[in-house]
Write a protein that holds these residues in place. Structure first.
Motif, PDB file in Angstrom:
ATOM      1  N   LYS A  17      -4.250  -4.865 -13.117  1.00 12.56           N
ATOM      2  CA  LYS A  17      -3.689  -3.520 -13.231  1.00 12.56           C
ATOM      3  C   LYS A  17      -4.784  -2.494 -13.454  1.00 12.56           C
ATOM      4  N   THR A  18      -4.713  -1.371 -12.717  1.00 13.01           N
ATOM      5  CA  THR A  18      -5.663  -0.277 -12.880  1.00 13.01           C
ATOM      6  C   THR A  18      -5.245   0.617 -14.039  1.00 13.01           C
ATOM      7  N   GLY A  19      -6.099   1.570 -14.370  1.00  8.54           N
ATOM      8  CA  GLY A  19      -5.782   2.521 -15.419  1.00  8.54           C
ATOM      9  C   GLY A  19      -4.623   3.434 -15.075  1.00  8.54           C
ATOM     10  N   TRP A  20      -4.294   3.526 -13.797  1.00 11.05           N
ATOM     11  CA  TRP A  20      -3.167   4.343 -13.339  1.00 11.05           C
ATOM     12  C   TRP A  20      -1.878   3.533 -13.250  1.00 11.05           C
ATOM     13  N   GLY A  21      -1.943   2.264 -13.614  1.00  9.80           N
ATOM     14  CA  GLY A  21      -0.751   1.420 -13.593  1.00  9.80           C
ATOM     15  C   GLY A  21      -0.494   0.715 -12.284  1.00  9.80           C
ATOM     16  N   VAL A  22      -1.418   0.827 -11.330  1.00 11.29           N
ATOM     17  CA  VAL A  22      -1.278   0.178 -10.028  1.00 11.29           C
ATOM     18  C   VAL A  22      -1.714  -1.279 -10.160  1.00 11.29           C
ATOM     19  N   THR A  23      -0.929  -2.199  -9.609  1.00 10.40           N
ATOM     20  CA  THR A  23      -1.272  -3.616  -9.632  1.00 10.40           C
ATOM     21  C   THR A  23      -1.966  -3.980  -8.326  1.00 10.40           C
ATOM     22  N   LYS A  24      -3.179  -4.536  -8.436  1.00  3.98           N
ATOM     23  CA  LYS A  24      -3.966  -4.889  -7.253  1.00  3.98           C
ATOM     24  C   LYS A  24      -4.208  -6.394  -7.206  1.00  3.98           C
ATOM     25  N   THR A  25      -4.429  -6.886  -6.015  1.00  6.19           N
ATOM     26  CA  THR A  25      -4.669  -8.308  -5.819  1.00  6.19           C
ATOM     27  C   THR A  25      -5.726  -8.499  -4.739  1.00  6.19           C
ATOM     28  N   TRP A  26      -6.530  -9.560  -4.858  1.00  6.67           N
ATOM     29  CA  TRP A  26      -7.564  -9.838  -3.870  1.00  6.67           C
ATOM     30  C   TRP A  26      -7.519 -11.316  -3.474  1.00  6.67           C
ATOM     31  N   PRO A  27      -6.684 -11.667  -2.505  1.00  5.31           N
ATOM     32  CA  PRO A  27      -6.684 -13.050  -2.018  1.00  5.31           C
ATOM     33  C   PRO A  27      -8.052 -13.409  -1.449  1.00  5.31           C
ATOM     34  N   ARG A  28      -8.483 -14.611  -1.690  1.00  5.07           N
ATOM     35  CA  ARG A  28      -9.810 -15.048  -1.234  1.00  5.07           C
ATOM     36  C   ARG A  28      -9.909 -14.970   0.292  1.00  5.07           C
ATOM     37  N   ASP A  29     -11.105 -14.625   0.766  1.00  4.11           N
ATOM     38  CA  ASP A  29     -11.430 -14.508   2.188  1.00  4.11           C
ATOM     39  C   ASP A  29     -10.806 -13.291   2.866  1.00  4.11           C
ATOM     40  N   LEU A  30     -10.277 -12.356   2.074  1.00  6.40           N
ATOM     41  CA  LEU A  30      -9.910 -11.054   2.609  1.00  6.40           C
ATOM     42  C   LEU A  30     -10.987 -10.044   2.207  1.00  6.40           C
ATOM     43  N   PRO A  31     -11.130  -8.925   2.941  1.00  6.96           N
ATOM     44  CA  PRO A  31     -12.279  -8.037   2.722  1.00  6.96           C
ATOM     45  C   PRO A  31     -12.196  -7.142   1.503  1.00  6.96           C
ATOM     46  N   GLY A  32     -11.078  -7.144   0.780  1.00  6.32           N
ATOM     47  CA  GLY A  32     -11.016  -6.273  -0.386  1.00  6.32           C
ATOM     48  C   GLY A  32      -9.707  -6.439  -1.130  1.00  6.32           C
ATOM     49  N   ALA A  33      -9.620  -5.724  -2.262  1.00 11.90           N
ATOM     50  CA  ALA A  33      -8.398  -5.754  -3.067  1.00 11.90           C
ATOM     51  C   ALA A  33      -7.411  -4.714  -2.564  1.00 11.90           C
ATOM     52  N   PHE A  34      -6.125  -5.015  -2.675  1.00 11.48           N
ATOM     53  CA  PHE A  34      -5.080  -4.123  -2.187  1.00 11.48           C
ATOM     54  C   PHE A  34      -3.966  -4.023  -3.223  1.00 11.48           C
ATOM     55  N   PRO A  35      -3.277  -2.887  -3.275  1.00 11.41           N
ATOM     56  CA  PRO A  35      -2.176  -2.743  -4.228  1.00 11.41           C
ATOM     57  C   PRO A  35      -0.936  -3.517  -3.796  1.00 11.41           C
ATOM     58  N   ILE A  36      -0.182  -3.975  -4.770  1.00  8.42           N
ATOM     59  CA  ILE A  36       1.101  -4.626  -4.517  1.00  8.42           C
ATOM     60  C   ILE A  36       2.190  -3.558  -4.546  1.00  8.42           C
ATOM     61  N   HIS A  37       3.032  -3.555  -3.515  1.00  6.57           N
ATOM     62  CA  HIS A  37       4.009  -2.471  -3.394  1.00  6.57           C
ATOM     63  C   HIS A  37       5.425  -2.972  -3.158  1.00  6.57           C
ATOM     64  N   ASP A  38       5.804  -4.051  -3.810  1.00  4.80           N
ATOM     65  CA  ASP A  38       7.227  -4.354  -3.817  1.00  4.80           C
ATOM     66  C   ASP A  38       7.908  -3.432  -4.830  1.00  4.80           C
ATOM     67  N   GLU A  39       9.218  -3.466  -4.862  1.00  4.96           N
ATOM     68  CA  GLU A  39       9.966  -2.516  -5.680  1.00  4.96           C
ATOM     69  C   GLU A  39       9.567  -2.581  -7.148  1.00  4.96           C
ATOM     70  N   ALA A  40       9.240  -3.753  -7.608  1.00  6.17           N
ATOM     71  CA  ALA A  40       8.911  -3.909  -9.027  1.00  6.17           C
ATOM     72  C   ALA A  40       7.557  -3.310  -9.385  1.00  6.17           C
ATOM     73  N   HIS A  41       6.671  -3.148  -8.396  1.00  6.03           N
ATOM     74  CA  HIS A  41       5.300  -2.735  -8.695  1.00  6.03           C
ATOM     75  C   HIS A  41       4.961  -1.314  -8.268  1.00  6.03           C
ATOM     76  N   ILE A  42       5.800  -0.643  -7.478  1.00  4.14           N
ATOM     77  CA  ILE A  42       5.504   0.743  -7.110  1.00  4.14           C
ATOM     78  C   ILE A  42       5.525   1.600  -8.373  1.00  4.14           C
ATOM     79  N   VAL A  43       4.461   2.334  -8.611  1.00  2.37           N
ATOM     80  CA  VAL A  43       4.370   3.137  -9.839  1.00  2.37           C
ATOM     81  C   VAL A  43       5.271   4.354  -9.753  1.00  2.37           C
ATOM     82  N   CYS A  44       5.108   5.141  -8.709  1.00  2.51           N
ATOM     83  CA  CYS A  44       5.876   6.388  -8.559  1.00  2.51           C
ATOM     84  C   CYS A  44       7.029   6.155  -7.591  1.00  2.51           C
ATOM     85  N   LYS A  45       8.218   6.006  -8.116  1.00  2.00           N
ATOM     86  CA  LYS A  45       9.367   5.649  -7.308  1.00  2.00           C
ATOM     87  C   LYS A  45      10.081   6.867  -6.710  1.00  2.00           C
TER      88      LYS A  45
END
Length: 329
Positions: A50-78
């Motif tokens: 989780k970032t300081g802004w409340g965004v949840t990020k994930t970095w699966p191995r062998d992908l080029p970078g971390a990305f935010p999770i945006h299912d309904e439970a994780h979107i910060v600003c609904k």
């Protein structure tokens, strides 16, 4: 022989470099600032950070970078119209002792050899879609423009407060700022919309750094953004890092070279993949350097830090840039 810093300045000023600037060699990127230490990005293989802004990020191995999770439970600003109910900025001001690691790093940099680079990621646009989710963000520009302006101002004000702290304690002479503004083939929003929503924000942010002693502003966007180059110049960017081949880089250099320089020219996806070969790397480096020339161009992979997804690719690219320098200079 010019120092790495001197050679970069000769390159971007249209002078007499004595070799190609080799990727990130002239940058010492400082990432020990208190926000980064408190809210570090995930490393490869780390999930649900989780970032300081409340965004949840994930970095699966062998992908080029971390990305935010945006299912309904994780979107910060609904609901963008009610963004103040959802979005809470982290602290922008930290006590002096929290800056000690960053200050030590900054003071260790030989500034005749390299730039001491502050580092900011994500940028204002990315922060918006991290908070909202990308499709919701795109629709909000049309459906709730007033709320989007308010959210952008809120993020910008935080960035400026933090920039003042960075400059007060670290005293960097360079800035490396991330914000991806497009896909491989198009900008995410029209140039006109970009000018309305993001140009004012970045003019404020980059002016703040300039006013506080930062000499070099490098902006990362590994994307198509050729139509945004006039805005980049207006906001004060010295080097667009991450420029992909879809931008017709030789044409951009010819048109804008004295005003801005371009770092990239080698799409990471073309060399940084399972089964990569040195022959592929050599071919792409040779092509980029010969197409783009010696001035206003810094060859390198489009990825936004001195690293690669697959082991050895970054180092092989640097070796080939040195080799083509010996041929062309």
């Amino acid at each position: 022989m010019l120092t790495k810093r001197e050679n970069l300045l000769e390159t971007i000023r249209g002078g007499k470099p004595d070799r190609f600037v080799n990727q990130y060699e002239a940058f010492d990127i400082i990432r020990e600032d208190p926000y980064t230490l408190k809210y570090p990005d995930p490393n490869p293989g780390e999930l649900d950070v989780k970032t300081g802004w409340g965004v949840t990020k994930t970095w699966p191995r062998d992908l080029p970078g971390a990305f935010p999770i945006h299912d309904e439970a994780h979107i910060v600003c609904k609901d963008i119209a009610a963004w103040k109910d959802y979005v809470k900025a982290p602290p922008a001001v930290y006590p002096e002792e929290a800056w000690e690691a960053a200050v030590r790093h900054a003071e260790s940099v030989d500034r005749k050899e390299k730039f001491a680079m502050a580092f900011i990621a994500p940028g204002v646009f990315e922060q918006c879609h991290y908070l909202l989710e990308i499709q919701n963000c795109m629709m909000a520009f049309y459906e709730e423009p007033e709320a989007m302006h308010e959210l952008i101002d809120y993020i910008t004000d935080w960035e400026i407060q933090y920039a003042e702290q960075i400059c007060k304690y670290m005293k960097p002479d360079g800035l490396f700022h991330h914000d991806d503004w497009g896909s491989q083939i198009s900008t995410f929003i029209s140039p006109e919309m970009f000018g309305e929503f993001y140009l004012p924000a970045y003019k404020k942010i980059y002016s703040c750094y300039r006013e506080n002693g930062v000499e070099l502003i490098v902006h990362h966007s590994d994307s198509y953004a050729a139509t945004l180059v006039p805005y980049m110049i207006d906001m004060g960017i010295d080097i667009w890092q991450g420029v992909m081949t879809s931008n017709n880089i030789p044409e951009l250099i010819q048109k804008y070279g004295p005003q801005i320089s371009f770092m990239g020219g080698i799409d990471s996806a073309s060399i940084d993949h399972p089964g990569w070969t040195k022959e592929e790397v050599r071919r792409e480096v040779q092509r980029a350097c010969r197409e783009c020339g010696k001035l206003y161009f810094i060859p390198g992979a489009s990825q936004g830090l001195p690293l690669s997804t697959f082991e050895g690719v970054y180092e092989a690219t640097s070796e080939e840039i040195d080799a083509v320098s010996r041929e062309m200079f």
